[in-house]
Design a protein around this motif. Sequence first.
Motif, PDB file in Angstrom:
ATOM      1  N   VAL A 124      34.901  43.062  60.565  1.00 29.42           N
ATOM      2  CA  VAL A 124      35.277  41.949  59.506  1.00 29.42           C
ATOM      3  C   VAL A 124      37.000  41.688  59.379  1.00 29.42           C
ATOM      4  CG1 VAL A 124      35.215  41.546  57.069  1.00 29.42           C
ATOM      5  CG2 VAL A 124      33.295  42.425  58.361  1.00 29.42           C
ATOM      6  N   VAL A 125      37.248  40.364  59.532  1.00 28.37           N
ATOM      7  CA  VAL A 125      38.738  39.997  59.439  1.00 28.37           C
ATOM      8  C   VAL A 125      38.971  39.147  58.295  1.00 28.37           C
ATOM      9  CG1 VAL A 125      40.413  38.747  60.726  1.00 28.37           C
ATOM     10  CG2 VAL A 125      38.666  39.945  61.893  1.00 28.37           C
ATOM     11  N   ILE A 158      33.623  33.619  54.689  1.00 27.22           N
ATOM     12  CA  ILE A 158      32.984  33.734  53.519  1.00 27.22           C
ATOM     13  C   ILE A 158      34.259  33.662  52.388  1.00 27.22           C
ATOM     14  CG2 ILE A 158      31.373  34.859  52.092  1.00 27.22           C
ATOM     15  CD1 ILE A 158      30.636  36.751  54.618  1.00 27.22           C
ATOM     16  N   ALA A 159      34.160  32.756  51.465  1.00 28.49           N
ATOM     17  CA  ALA A 159      35.113  32.967  50.359  1.00 28.49           C
ATOM     18  C   ALA A 159      34.578  34.006  49.548  1.00 28.49           C
ATOM     19  CB  ALA A 159      34.858  31.283  49.654  1.00 28.49           C
ATOM     20  N   SER A 160      35.451  34.668  48.901  1.00 30.08           N
ATOM     21  CA  SER A 160      35.026  35.719  48.004  1.00 30.08           C
ATOM     22  C   SER A 160      34.496  35.724  46.566  1.00 30.08           C
ATOM     23  CB  SER A 160      36.471  36.881  48.147  1.00 30.08           C
ATOM     24  OG  SER A 160      37.482  36.142  47.500  1.00 30.08           O
ATOM     25  N   LEU A 161      33.548  34.934  46.553  1.00 30.42           N
ATOM     26  CA  LEU A 161      32.879  34.693  45.239  1.00 30.42           C
ATOM     27  C   LEU A 161      31.324  35.148  45.364  1.00 30.42           C
ATOM     28  CD1 LEU A 161      33.880  31.001  44.846  1.00 30.42           C
ATOM     29  CD2 LEU A 161      34.375  32.704  43.359  1.00 30.42           C
ATOM     30  N   GLY A 162      30.882  35.692  44.386  1.00 30.13           N
ATOM     31  CA  GLY A 162      29.612  36.487  44.502  1.00 30.13           C
ATOM     32  C   GLY A 162      28.729  35.923  43.315  1.00 30.13           C
ATOM     33  N   GLY A 163      27.410  35.931  43.646  1.00 33.63           N
ATOM     34  CA  GLY A 163      26.276  35.327  42.732  1.00 33.63           C
ATOM     35  C   GLY A 163      25.443  36.300  42.075  1.00 33.63           C
ATOM     36  N   ASP A 164      24.759  35.988  41.042  1.00 34.41           N
ATOM     37  CA  ASP A 164      23.561  36.797  40.623  1.00 34.41           C
ATOM     38  C   ASP A 164      22.070  35.966  40.311  1.00 34.41           C
ATOM     39  OD1 ASP A 164      23.642  35.568  38.063  1.00 34.41           O
ATOM     40  OD2 ASP A 164      25.027  37.321  37.426  1.00 34.41           O
ATOM     41  N   PHE A 194      35.849  42.467  48.294  1.00 30.94           N
ATOM     42  CA  PHE A 194      34.672  41.698  49.059  1.00 30.94           C
ATOM     43  C   PHE A 194      34.635  41.997  50.582  1.00 30.94           C
ATOM     44  CE2 PHE A 194      32.567  38.077  50.768  1.00 30.94           C
ATOM     45  CZ  PHE A 194      31.885  37.379  49.464  1.00 30.94           C
ATOM     46  N   ALA A 195      35.635  41.929  51.397  1.00 30.48           N
ATOM     47  CA  ALA A 195      35.704  42.218  52.541  1.00 30.48           C
ATOM     48  C   ALA A 195      35.207  43.639  52.886  1.00 30.48           C
ATOM     49  CB  ALA A 195      37.122  41.623  53.322  1.00 30.48           C
ATOM     50  N   LEU A 221      37.569  46.918  59.998  1.00 33.46           N
ATOM     51  CA  LEU A 221      37.801  45.980  59.124  1.00 33.46           C
ATOM     52  C   LEU A 221      39.321  45.661  59.059  1.00 33.46           C
ATOM     53  CD1 LEU A 221      37.864  44.290  56.523  1.00 33.46           C
ATOM     54  CD2 LEU A 221      37.947  46.704  55.082  1.00 33.46           C
ATOM     55  N   LEU A 222      39.947  44.366  59.299  1.00 29.16           N
ATOM     56  CA  LEU A 222      41.148  44.260  59.450  1.00 29.16           C
ATOM     57  C   LEU A 222      41.723  43.327  58.269  1.00 29.16           C
ATOM     58  CD1 LEU A 222      39.990  43.695  62.784  1.00 29.16           C
ATOM     59  CD2 LEU A 222      42.169  44.474  62.999  1.00 29.16           C
ATOM     60  N   LEU A 223      42.707  43.684  57.325  1.00 29.04           N
ATOM     61  CA  LEU A 223      43.110  43.015  56.515  1.00 29.04           C
ATOM     62  C   LEU A 223      44.345  42.354  56.817  1.00 29.04           C
ATOM     63  CD1 LEU A 223      42.450  46.036  53.721  1.00 29.04           C
ATOM     64  CD2 LEU A 223      41.006  44.089  54.376  1.00 29.04           C
ATOM     65  N   VAL A 224      44.223  41.231  57.126  1.00 26.44           N
ATOM     66  CA  VAL A 224      45.425  40.347  57.617  1.00 26.44           C
ATOM     67  C   VAL A 224      46.256  39.428  56.484  1.00 26.44           C
ATOM     68  CG1 VAL A 224      45.973  38.581  59.378  1.00 26.44           C
ATOM     69  CG2 VAL A 224      43.882  40.023  59.922  1.00 26.44           C
TER      70      VAL A 224
END
Length: 280
Positions: free
Chosen positions: A14-15, A162-168, A181-182, A194-197
Amino acid sequence: MAVDLAQHRGSWFVVKIGGELIGPGKLRGVAEGVRALREAGARVVIVHGGGPQANALTRRLGLEPRQVAGRRITDEATLQVVKQALAGEAGVDLAACMRAEGVPVIALTGVSGGLVDAKKRPPRRIPGGPDEPVDLGFVGDVTSVKVSLLELLVDAGYVPAIASLGGDAQGGVWNINADTFARSVAAALNASGLLLVSNVPGVLRDPADPQTRIPRITPAEADRLIAEGVITGGMIAKVQEALEGVRLGIRAVHVCGAGEGQLLAEIREPGSSGTVFVAD
């Protein structure tokens, strides 16, 4: 120790890309690393934020962004801005930039297809913030990730971004810190990395001096660096997310820069061009 990328065949990576990096010519180093991983048979997912885009749109609308220790306070008006900035401008521009670099990105949000379910984050104390609990508004915590949808897209030859928005299930939309989120997506995938760039080459002892990069950090060292004031501001939240990722079983969590060669070097030899987080 350098690692042969062929060892990562079938593994997930995950980048996470900060919004400040989304623009023409800025993602060449990231694209280089993603292409190399895919050519080696690894499976790649991108997560992106859009903080600068959201801040700029907020101000154009006559509002003022509010944050506590690097965490955005999301009221109803800010949520509307975040949806437009992340799912709109940032997502489209990222897909366009990566397409120009030969990476077939599919831009979507965590709301799409029930990909990432979330619930409202209750008020809590924020490290580096005030002593009392803070209600961040329409900010959520991830409760589940639909891994099967990511498998479907990747197996079809695409890189989900993926844009960091979640739903329910009630139709709610929640703003989620992109590092959080990542980390949640990477944990659900049992990712190898996991690479936080971002626009910095790792965790720095002196933010003004890239030569002070810290190659390796354990949880105990992180606590000490925060207490000593070496790690401050928004980097506190990033470091905490990285350490939580290690706790959840992600094999390697990195903070690294986006320059050409940096991401690929960090994947091949952890700590060589960024900061790698490991268990004590």
